[in-house]
Design a protein around this motif. Structure first.
Motif, PDB file in Angstrom:
ATOM      1  N   HIS A  44       0.835  -1.198   0.000  1.00  0.00           N
ATOM      2  CA  HIS A  44       0.000   0.000   0.000  1.00  0.00           C
ATOM      3  C   HIS A  44       0.879   1.261   0.000  1.00  0.00           C
ATOM      4  O   HIS A  44       1.938   1.292   0.619  1.00  0.00           O
ATOM      5  N   LYS A  45       0.421   2.271  -0.699  1.00  0.00           N
ATOM      6  CA  LYS A  45       1.105   3.562  -0.727  1.00  0.00           C
ATOM      7  C   LYS A  45       0.498   4.440   0.364  1.00  0.00           C
ATOM      8  O   LYS A  45      -0.601   4.985   0.210  1.00  0.00           O
ATOM      9  N   LEU A  46       1.202   4.566   1.454  1.00  0.00           N
ATOM     10  CA  LEU A  46       0.681   5.263   2.631  1.00  0.00           C
ATOM     11  C   LEU A  46       1.201   6.694   2.664  1.00  0.00           C
ATOM     12  O   LEU A  46       2.411   6.925   2.711  1.00  0.00           O
ATOM     13  N   ARG A  47       0.296   7.642   2.647  1.00  0.00           N
ATOM     14  CA  ARG A  47       0.650   9.064   2.676  1.00  0.00           C
ATOM     15  C   ARG A  47       0.351   9.651   4.059  1.00  0.00           C
ATOM     16  O   ARG A  47      -0.560   9.202   4.744  1.00  0.00           O
ATOM     17  N   GLN A  48       1.099  10.690   4.422  1.00  0.00           N
ATOM     18  CA  GLN A  48       0.901  11.362   5.701  1.00  0.00           C
ATOM     19  C   GLN A  48       0.047  12.612   5.525  1.00  0.00           C
ATOM     20  O   GLN A  48      -0.109  13.141   4.420  1.00  0.00           O
ATOM     21  N   PHE A  49      -0.495  13.092   6.643  1.00  0.00           N
ATOM     22  CA  PHE A  49      -1.222  14.352   6.652  1.00  0.00           C
ATOM     23  C   PHE A  49      -0.273  15.513   6.364  1.00  0.00           C
ATOM     24  O   PHE A  49       0.866  15.526   6.848  1.00  0.00           O
ATOM     25  N   ILE A  50      -0.731  16.483   5.597  1.00  0.00           N
ATOM     26  CA  ILE A  50      -0.026  17.760   5.520  1.00  0.00           C
ATOM     27  C   ILE A  50      -0.229  18.464   6.862  1.00  0.00           C
ATOM     28  O   ILE A  50      -1.359  18.736   7.267  1.00  0.00           O
ATOM     29  N   TYR A  51       0.856  18.722   7.545  1.00  0.00           N
ATOM     30  CA  TYR A  51       0.717  19.320   8.887  1.00  0.00           C
ATOM     31  C   TYR A  51       1.965  20.123   9.230  1.00  0.00           C
ATOM     32  O   TYR A  51       3.080  19.757   8.863  1.00  0.00           O
ATOM     33  N   PHE A  52       1.754  21.236   9.926  1.00  0.00           N
ATOM     34  CA  PHE A  52       2.832  22.032  10.502  1.00  0.00           C
ATOM     35  C   PHE A  52       2.338  22.568  11.841  1.00  0.00           C
ATOM     36  O   PHE A  52       1.122  22.647  12.088  1.00  0.00           O
ATOM     37  N   ARG A  53       3.265  22.929  12.698  1.00  0.00           N
ATOM     38  CA  ARG A  53       2.890  23.430  14.015  1.00  0.00           C
ATOM     39  C   ARG A  53       2.100  24.726  13.868  1.00  0.00           C
ATOM     40  O   ARG A  53       2.509  25.652  13.168  1.00  0.00           O
ATOM     41  N   GLY A  54       0.963  24.784  14.532  1.00  0.00           N
ATOM     42  CA  GLY A  54       0.109  25.955  14.448  1.00  0.00           C
ATOM     43  C   GLY A  54      -0.902  25.885  13.322  1.00  0.00           C
ATOM     44  O   GLY A  54      -1.591  26.879  13.051  1.00  0.00           O
ATOM     45  N   LEU A  55      -1.034  24.738  12.664  1.00  0.00           N
ATOM     46  CA  LEU A  55      -1.971  24.620  11.538  1.00  0.00           C
ATOM     47  C   LEU A  55      -3.405  24.921  11.976  1.00  0.00           C
ATOM     48  O   LEU A  55      -4.121  25.682  11.314  1.00  0.00           O
ATOM     49  N   ILE A  56      -3.828  24.341  13.070  1.00  0.00           N
ATOM     50  CA  ILE A  56      -5.208  24.525  13.512  1.00  0.00           C
ATOM     51  C   ILE A  56      -5.459  25.980  13.898  1.00  0.00           C
ATOM     52  O   ILE A  56      -6.496  26.565  13.563  1.00  0.00           O
ATOM     53  N   PHE A  57      -4.495  26.604  14.601  1.00  0.00           N
ATOM     54  CA  PHE A  57      -4.640  28.004  14.991  1.00  0.00           C
ATOM     55  C   PHE A  57      -4.742  28.895  13.754  1.00  0.00           C
ATOM     56  O   PHE A  57      -5.606  29.782  13.688  1.00  0.00           O
ATOM     57  N   CYS A  58      -3.870  28.692  12.778  1.00  0.00           N
ATOM     58  CA  CYS A  58      -3.888  29.507  11.553  1.00  0.00           C
ATOM     59  C   CYS A  58      -5.201  29.327  10.792  1.00  0.00           C
ATOM     60  O   CYS A  58      -5.752  30.300  10.257  1.00  0.00           O
ATOM     61  N   PHE A  59      -5.696  28.112  10.773  1.00  0.00           N
ATOM     62  CA  PHE A  59      -6.940  27.864  10.042  1.00  0.00           C
ATOM     63  C   PHE A  59      -8.107  28.623  10.669  1.00  0.00           C
ATOM     64  O   PHE A  59      -8.869  29.305   9.967  1.00  0.00           O
ATOM     65  N   PHE A  60      -8.270  28.514  11.971  1.00  0.00           N
ATOM     66  CA  PHE A  60      -9.402  29.194  12.608  1.00  0.00           C
ATOM     67  C   PHE A  60      -9.219  30.705  12.618  1.00  0.00           C
ATOM     68  O   PHE A  60     -10.212  31.447  12.584  1.00  0.00           O
ATOM     69  N   LEU A  61      -7.986  31.186  12.625  1.00  0.00           N
ATOM     70  CA  LEU A  61      -7.759  32.619  12.512  1.00  0.00           C
ATOM     71  C   LEU A  61      -8.218  33.119  11.142  1.00  0.00           C
ATOM     72  O   LEU A  61      -8.890  34.160  11.042  1.00  0.00           O
ATOM     73  N   CYS A  62      -7.879  32.386  10.082  1.00  0.00           N
ATOM     74  CA  CYS A  62      -8.342  32.760   8.739  1.00  0.00           C
ATOM     75  C   CYS A  62      -9.858  32.679   8.631  1.00  0.00           C
ATOM     76  O   CYS A  62     -10.497  33.521   7.980  1.00  0.00           O
ATOM     77  N   THR A  63     -10.434  31.677   9.277  1.00  0.00           N
ATOM     78  CA  THR A  63     -11.889  31.521   9.231  1.00  0.00           C
ATOM     79  C   THR A  63     -12.587  32.697   9.904  1.00  0.00           C
ATOM     80  O   THR A  63     -13.601  33.213   9.407  1.00  0.00           O
ATOM     81  N   LEU A  64     -12.040  33.148  11.032  1.00  0.00           N
ATOM     82  CA  LEU A  64     -12.652  34.274  11.744  1.00  0.00           C
ATOM     83  C   LEU A  64     -12.563  35.573  10.949  1.00  0.00           C
ATOM     84  O   LEU A  64     -13.428  36.446  11.080  1.00  0.00           O
ATOM     85  N   THR A  65     -11.533  35.717  10.115  1.00  0.00           N
ATOM     86  CA  THR A  65     -11.376  36.955   9.355  1.00  0.00           C
ATOM     87  C   THR A  65     -12.395  37.095   8.223  1.00  0.00           C
ATOM     88  O   THR A  65     -12.641  38.209   7.766  1.00  0.00           O
ATOM     89  N   VAL A  66     -12.970  35.988   7.757  1.00  0.00           N
ATOM     90  CA  VAL A  66     -13.926  36.082   6.648  1.00  0.00           C
ATOM     91  C   VAL A  66     -15.364  36.241   7.127  1.00  0.00           C
ATOM     92  O   VAL A  66     -16.247  36.581   6.327  1.00  0.00           O
ATOM     93  N   ILE A  67     -15.612  36.012   8.411  1.00  0.00           N
ATOM     94  CA  ILE A  67     -16.991  36.095   8.910  1.00  0.00           C
ATOM     95  C   ILE A  67     -17.555  37.515   8.803  1.00  0.00           C
ATOM     96  O   ILE A  67     -18.693  37.696   8.349  1.00  0.00           O
ATOM     97  N   PRO A  68     -16.817  38.585   9.172  1.00  0.00           N
ATOM     98  CA  PRO A  68     -17.421  39.939   9.152  1.00  0.00           C
ATOM     99  C   PRO A  68     -17.384  40.623   7.787  1.00  0.00           C
ATOM    100  O   PRO A  68     -17.639  41.830   7.720  1.00  0.00           O
ATOM    101  N   ILE A  69     -17.084  39.910   6.704  1.00  0.00           N
ATOM    102  CA  ILE A  69     -16.986  40.545   5.391  1.00  0.00           C
ATOM    103  C   ILE A  69     -18.246  41.320   5.005  1.00  0.00           C
ATOM    104  O   ILE A  69     -18.161  42.451   4.510  1.00  0.00           O
ATOM    105  N   PRO A  70     -19.458  40.795   5.206  1.00  0.00           N
ATOM    106  CA  PRO A  70     -20.658  41.551   4.813  1.00  0.00           C
ATOM    107  C   PRO A  70     -20.872  42.841   5.600  1.00  0.00           C
ATOM    108  O   PRO A  70     -21.707  43.671   5.217  1.00  0.00           O
TER     109      PRO A  70
END
Length: 243
Positions: free
Chosen positions: A71-97
């Motif tokens: 089987h060709k086993l691949r790993q997750f794309i991951y770096f330290r702070g990935l979850i924090f960066c993702f939710f920070l970006c998500t929060l920035t798009v909420i007030p666009i309207p």
């Protein structure tokens, strides 16, 4: 058949022997067979890893490559702070309207690009979940009480020794032929805690994949509404956008 229990990492050793004898006059021909099954545990370094579901899951995947060669086993794309960066970006798009169009247009476009990039990252996570972890998690699992470490490596060695001997009256015994062969099987075993770590990584990736898709839809929908209002100036719009 006899069994011996060892206290070290050699685990349990099973061995058995059998003898067959045929006689013709004063001459005896015999065959003796001895078989051994040795189970040995190899230490690992999972205790040195950070307490992070993605880091540990990627480690389990790397370890599984030694045992799942087909089987060709691949790993997750991951770096330290990935979850924090993702939710920070998500929060920035909420007030666009809530911002004026002159600011909202570039803000919405930038948000759409960011959410698209996150969608690509978590699409790769979905691929790892469906194609890699589906195979990795099929490996044996034991209880936490049976195995303390989240994953451990074991090696089974099967050994067989066979000898043919000749015995004549008053002449003693002579060995005619010997044959020895052995083979080993290596495998990995998880405990319940290790399986929970992988399931936690799966749940996180699925949640963030859904959120990234919703965030991308949110940005594109807002841009589409703004374009519609520009094309149809008589359409209803909020007083916030009146010039």
């Amino acid at each position: 058949m006899a069994a011996q229990t060892r206290g070290d990492n050699s685990g349990v050793l099973f061995h058995g022997a059998g003898v067959q004898v045929a006689q013709c006059g004063n001459v005896q021909v015999g065959r003796a067979v001895e078989e051994q099954v040795n189970l040995r545990r190899c230490d690992n370094n999972d205790h040195l890893l950070m307490n992070n579901s993605y880091i540990r899951t990627n480690y389990f995947i790397r370890c599984s490559r030694e045992f799942l060669h087909k089987h060709k086993l691949r790993q997750f794309i991951y770096f330290r702070g990935l979850i924090f960066c993702f939710f920070l970006c998500t929060l920035t798009v909420i007030p666009i309207p809530l911002v004026p169009p002159k600011i909202g247009y570039p803000w919405g476009a930038a948000g759409a690009v960011l959410m698209l990039l996150w969608s690509v990252v978590f699409t790769q996570h979905m691929n790892v979940i469906t194609r890699t972890l589906r195979v990795v998690m099929k490996q044996p699992t034991v209880s936490d009480a049976t195995q303390k470490s989240m994953n451990a490596f074991y090696e089974i060695t099967l050994a067989r020794l066979e000898g043919v001997f000749l015995q004549a009256k008053n002449q003693g015994m002579g060995l005619l032929k010997t044959n020895e062969n052995s083979q080993s099987i290596q495998f990995q075993v998880f405990n319940e805690k290790g399986m929970k770590v992988m399931k936690k990584a799966i749940q996180r990736s699925i949640s963030m994949f859904v959120i990234s898709c919703l965030g991308l839809t949110w940005c594109l929908a807002w841009i589409g509404v703004q374009v519609y209002w520009e094309v149809n100036p008589k359409g209803h719009r909020s007083p916030l956008y009146n010039k």
